[in-house]
Design a protein around this motif. Sequence first.
Motif, PDB file in Angstrom:
ATOM      1  N   GLN A 220       0.842  -1.197   0.000  1.00 43.12           N
ATOM      2  CA  GLN A 220       0.000   0.000   0.000  1.00 43.12           C
ATOM      3  C   GLN A 220       0.881   1.252   0.000  1.00 43.12           C
ATOM      4  O   GLN A 220       1.847   1.351   0.766  1.00 43.12           O
ATOM      5  CB  GLN A 220      -0.904   0.023   1.251  1.00 43.12           C
ATOM      6  CG  GLN A 220      -1.982  -1.032   1.246  1.00 43.12           C
ATOM      7  CD  GLN A 220      -2.890  -0.925   2.464  1.00 43.12           C
ATOM      8  OE1 GLN A 220      -2.575  -0.192   3.397  1.00 43.12           O
ATOM      9  NE2 GLN A 220      -4.003  -1.639   2.457  1.00 43.12           N
TER      10      GLN A 220
ATOM     11  N   GLU B 169      -2.391   8.334  -2.455  1.00 36.71           N
ATOM     12  CA  GLU B 169      -2.749   7.985  -3.827  1.00 36.71           C
ATOM     13  C   GLU B 169      -2.093   8.934  -4.822  1.00 36.71           C
ATOM     14  O   GLU B 169      -1.883   8.570  -5.975  1.00 36.71           O
ATOM     15  CB  GLU B 169      -4.279   8.033  -3.981  1.00 36.71           C
ATOM     16  CG  GLU B 169      -5.015   6.962  -3.202  1.00 36.71           C
ATOM     17  CD  GLU B 169      -6.511   7.023  -3.430  1.00 36.71           C
ATOM     18  OE1 GLU B 169      -6.956   7.917  -4.182  1.00 36.71           O
ATOM     19  OE2 GLU B 169      -7.219   6.197  -2.852  1.00 36.71           O
ATOM     20  N   ARG B 170      -1.769  10.173  -4.395  1.00 34.51           N
ATOM     21  CA  ARG B 170      -1.182  11.176  -5.291  1.00 34.51           C
ATOM     22  C   ARG B 170      -0.104  11.968  -4.523  1.00 34.51           C
ATOM     23  O   ARG B 170      -0.305  12.365  -3.387  1.00 34.51           O
ATOM     24  CB  ARG B 170      -2.262  12.144  -5.794  1.00 34.51           C
ATOM     25  CG  ARG B 170      -1.728  13.331  -6.573  1.00 34.51           C
ATOM     26  CD  ARG B 170      -2.860  14.164  -7.116  1.00 34.51           C
ATOM     27  NE  ARG B 170      -2.379  15.432  -7.642  1.00 34.51           N
ATOM     28  CZ  ARG B 170      -3.111  16.264  -8.362  1.00 34.51           C
ATOM     29  NH1 ARG B 170      -4.373  15.947  -8.642  1.00 34.51           N
ATOM     30  NH2 ARG B 170      -2.614  17.410  -8.801  1.00 34.51           N
TER      31      ARG B 170
ATOM     32  N   ALA C  53       0.155  -2.137  -6.110  1.00 32.14           N
ATOM     33  CA  ALA C  53      -0.649  -0.942  -5.851  1.00 32.14           C
ATOM     34  C   ALA C  53      -0.130   0.168  -6.746  1.00 32.14           C
ATOM     35  O   ALA C  53       1.015   0.143  -7.197  1.00 32.14           O
ATOM     36  CB  ALA C  53      -0.554  -0.537  -4.387  1.00 32.14           C
TER      37      ALA C  53
ATOM     38  N   ALA D 255       0.082   4.624  -7.717  1.00 35.20           N
ATOM     39  CA  ALA D 255      -0.038   6.004  -7.211  1.00 35.20           C
ATOM     40  C   ALA D 255       0.392   6.957  -8.320  1.00 35.20           C
ATOM     41  O   ALA D 255       1.097   6.572  -9.254  1.00 35.20           O
ATOM     42  CB  ALA D 255       0.835   6.214  -5.981  1.00 35.20           C
TER      43      ALA D 255
END
Length: 1483
Positions: free
Chosen positions: A772, A776-777, A855, A857
């Motif tokens: 993880q 996310e950004r 994951a 990003a």
Amino acid sequence: MILDADLLPETGGQLWYSVMCVNGALENKRKLILTDLNDNDPIFEQKVYTKTISEIQAVNTEVIRVKAVDADISINNNRITYRILDPAPAEFEVRNDGAVLLKRPLNYNIAQNYKFTVEARDNGDLFDTADVLLEITDFDNLNPYFNYNLYQATIQEDQTGPFLTIQPEGIKAQDGDTGINVAIVYSISSVSPSKYLSNFNIDTNSGVISVVTGLDREEIPRVTVNIKASQQDDSLKTADALVAVTIEDVNDNAPEFDKASYSVAILENSQKDTVVFRVTITDPDKGGFVGTMQILPESVPFSILLDGTVIVKSSADLDRETVENFIFQIEARENDPPNHVVLADVNVTLLDENDNSPQFKSARYEGKVFKNQTVGMLVTQVEAADLDAGANGQVKYSIEFGNLEGYFSIDENTGEIKLEKNIPLEENTVLQFPLYVAARDGGVISRSSSVLVEIRAPGDSKPQFLLNTYRGRIEEETDPGTVIVKVTFLAVTTVVPVTLQVLTDADKFAIDAKGVFTSKVKLDYETQRNYSVQISISDGTSSDEATVVVEVIDINDNSPVFGASSVTQLVPEDTEVGTNLTAMTATDADNGFNRELRYALRGGEGKFVIDPKIGMVSLAGALDRETKAEFSLEVVAQDQGRPALSATATLLIQVSDINDNVPSFSKTEYEVEVLETESVGTTLVTLAAVDLDEGTNGTVTYSIFQQDPPSTVAFFQLDSSTGELRLAQALDYGAVKVYNLMVQAADGGTPSLVGNGSVVVRVKDVNNNPPQFSAERYDVAVSENLASGAAIVTLEVTDEDEGGFSNGHFIFTSDTFNINKQGVVSLKNDVTLDRETKDNYVLQVVAVDKDGLNATAQLNVTVLDYNDNTPQFPTLPDPIPFPEGEYSDKSPGEVYHILATDSDLGSNGEVTISISSSATLFRFREDGMLLVVGPLDRETKDIYELVIVATDKGTPQRQNMTSIRVSVTDVNDNTPVFSASTYTKSILVKDAKVGDVLLTFSATDKDMGLNALVTYSFSSGASPHLALNGSTGEVTVASDLSDVTEDTLLELTAMAKDSGLPPLNSTANVQVFLMTVSLGMDVAFESSSYNFSVPENEPKGRPVGTVKATPGSPVFVVTYVLTTHTDLFSVDALGALTTNKLLDKETEEWYILEVQAVDSRTPPTSAVAMVSVQVEDVNEAPEFKEETYKAKIFSIAPYKYPVVQVQATDPDSDDSGRLDYSLTESSSSFDVDRSTGQVYVVSAVGLEGKTTAVLVKATDPKGLHATTRVEVDVQGSASNDVVVISLNQATNVVEKKVPEMEESLGRVLGWTVKVLGISSTSRGAVASRESGSAAKTYVSFIAVDGGEVIPAEDVKNKLQSEASTVKAELEKVFGAGLEHVVEEESADPAADQVIVIVLGVLFGLSLLGLVAMVTFTVIKFRRMKGPVDDSYRESFDIDGRNEAYTNNDMKSFATWRKSKTSQEAEPECDRQDKEDYGRLSSL
């Protein structure tokens, strides 16, 4: 048809035309004016201009004229200016009308032709050039000249012919007009001194000077020859030179002594280097006497210095008593051939110095007076001799002290001591009279010696013990012959012998004739402890008895004994420190100190101590059975006897165990890893603990007392006996990853001791979770100057599985950025960012773990601006024109607006402009306008190079630089300047013609163009005889001058005006001298050479002399210039010579000066005169090398002890050795040697701790003097700092070798040795100085280290410890067989005889007072007790010194002691005190 205004010169470029009707009725005339264009270059009429001119061409006259034509018709386009192109000769200039003028006088000898290029240029900068060739012809206008004005020649004395040398080269003169070069005739014009004119001759053709009659240098060392060179065709054209002839010396004179023989007298014993006298040797040859001097034969004790001073070479040989005079010769030998030698006879007579003290023939004299004494009888006779002469050797005798009652007298001439009056003899007493007799010579400073004369007068005496009872002690078992006690008695054994006997216990004790009581056998304390022995003394007629009590002293003969030789003691290991453990006692059969015991302990490692008196052993340090369980000690018992006896015993200490050790795990923490799938009951790890105690105290039991995290059901079990840790429940990694167990180990002691430990159990997992990102950004901003490879962000990734994301990787696609395994995003190594190209990046990043779970990003990168662009300048004109003028900071001039740009953003793109160069005249305004803020002058500087800087406001700042040129345009602001302030010209009226050019004015204007175009005119004083050309400046003869019948001086003012708006002008004075008769033209000195003299050491500005030259015309003035030795001399406008600084004859005696006279004509003429200056000698005062001399001495320093030597020098030649030294005021403490400057001690008594100053004066033979200050720090020194040694050498021998002896002793001691006195006497002992006698001399001295006196005791100790080295060193001085003794008491140096006598008298008076006091006490006591019977009368023993007491005071003391029969004798120590007192009294 092309219209050209240049084709219409007649109409000035104008055309007329008319328009007519066909029928002719009407005609319209019109004018067409053509505007001229500058389309034609100036064209010279010739490309080459040539001309031949004479070197006497007048200055400011036209030489040649060039001309160029410009076809343009307008004046603005056809105006031409001329200039000579570089390299332009300084002799010429060209005017704007093309006239080439001569600006400087020509000299054919320097240049025979000139070539230069002239440029013609119009206002439009169109130009043409032409060459000018000028040939110069020589003119016979110059006098001959010598190559040098001064020649230096040398010739040996008495030699004829040409000079040996002539510098700087051979004499040569030639015609000044090298193009004509007329033959030269040489002659001698004068010789100084003039009487030597006939000694010289000069070859008229070659100029070679010869000496026809030899010169004597001793008569005249230097001659000046003035020579003249004349042109063969014109004898009035001459040149002068000076030849300084130095006559070199030839060694043709033998040296001479100032006397044929010398006879001097000096004191014997004069110190080494003492000046005896000084010889003066003269030699008329140059340099005087240069050679060597020696004394023949060399064996005499004198030497001679280089300056002729005869000094003492060996002081030891100057003994009048050995040699009364020395006869020798002084040889002076020249160094140079033929090496002349001269001799002078010398007779040095030694004057007697009182250096010998009278010497007694015997070291000691004795005399006796008996009952049959008579007044006038001869008691004894003393005799002394003195080797000195005259009064110094005449001896007188006297009794100094000891003759208080006046019983004796001495004949001062014979030394006979007689009885002056009868002596009242006393029964039982030997009266002693120690007389100190002095023998004193008749010297001014008398020397003396003293001797002790002992006279004894015995009376009747009976033997008698001084005490009734004597006590003594002796140890048992002492060998026979041991001294027990010494009995004291009174007797005169040499008159009547006495017998001492032991009356009782004679088998055990004995007594000798001196009263020494001894044992005859070994005594036993246990048999008998005390003895009472009777003793007697008898002379056969009378006798006396006394008792000796002897005490036998016990000795230590029994050793201590312990009750048991070995003891064992059990001690628990926790016993407290200080606890008593056991007593170790012993017994001793002896008594007193011999049985008193002291205990000591050996071994035990410091854990135990013992009471030294009672033997109790106690614990001193903590015990630990586990470290050491047993100690073996040795106990020592020692008695206090002498010698001490001892015994030993053994003590064994056994340490018993207690439970004092906690069980200890083998590890503080145990770690173990377990899979969560591990089965229940599996052994995970085995724990181990150790207890150092014994038995049950060391038995260990294991248990778990805590689990973290806790659980209801235990997950682990621990075996209490084996320590095995087993799994009790199934594990779950998801629930608990790590267990921390606290365990303990307990022993079996009471109370039980527990040790703790820990166990870490780690549960291992299986992977099943995807990674993880932390966001996310990610938004990141970086600067465009980010370095390649630099990191910009770290993407954080987590994974709940064991190991996290450590084994994962990233998927990332970008041409600009990279990402590593740790998630660090960075700029690629070969990539750079540029905001101006791209300012944003959007990237996708995928994280994948080891099993493929992933994951994603997003990464946004924004590029920020960095100041990476340099400001840029626009295109600028070159140069930027701007007019000259007066500008200031308040009223600036705007030159040009400059705007710079920058591609960066914000402050990075904001630009300011400044000037980096040091141009204080310019600055920028904020808007970029270049301002001038100071005055501009084109004539001073017409171009300014400026470096301007454009700087942005970014960080870091960036700059750009460029250079611009500001051209200053002309403004008419300069006045024309004449080439001379005054123009002068002399002309002969009869030779003048109308139109002759007399002068040519020349004025320059620093401006340009019309501003620089100059015209000339007369503003005042115009004359009908003169005309002035306004363009060329030429002044010409305007009319016939025949009406001028007398000399006339015309004075006018010329004006030069430029063509500027408004025009500017200047003026110059003009003088034209119209002469009716021709006058001489050249400047000349009244004499070609001058001779002056000046005293040395005169202050600056001292007049030397005056030279004088006259000009050829009253129009001109003469100035003088000194061309040589300008640092020492100067000349003023009137020709007066003065000095610039002090002159010193000893440095330089002669100076040859060259003075040049120059007139004011154009061109000027000059003449040179030679000036000889002699520096005359002036007597100068001596000078001391130091203003203040400082020295230190000790207050005990003797007469003539050297303090410091002052030295002065005399600047006058050969006077330094003839200085006379003296004190400005007489001093009772110090004096100075008149010839050497040695300051010495007269007497330092009373100056201790003071600083005394005297002024010493040095006077030269002519009475001038200088003074210096001598400061003497007198340090106190006690008399007991003086050390005395005696040598088996005669006193006069020792006195002569004091310096060598000081040096030898100093080498041994390592200190500085200062001898204070030499004497033949010490406490009355006298050593004869006669040959063959056993000589003995006492030397008193001190040792000094760093200014501090070394205590005498330290010096004595070192002398004794280094005795062999001292002997060896002194033998080097005095020869083999030398013996020396370090004396215990100070000697009596001859110089201190008075002090010794005074001290002796005081000592005698003290004794007399003591005797009187005791006598008074005894008489009073006798009156109380009545007369003493015969049994208490004493006999006497004249030889009795240590055993018997012969004075009245001791007799009375003995009688008083005898009367006290009830009292016991004093202890031995008290008796010894009385013996010492008796010895003192016997003196």
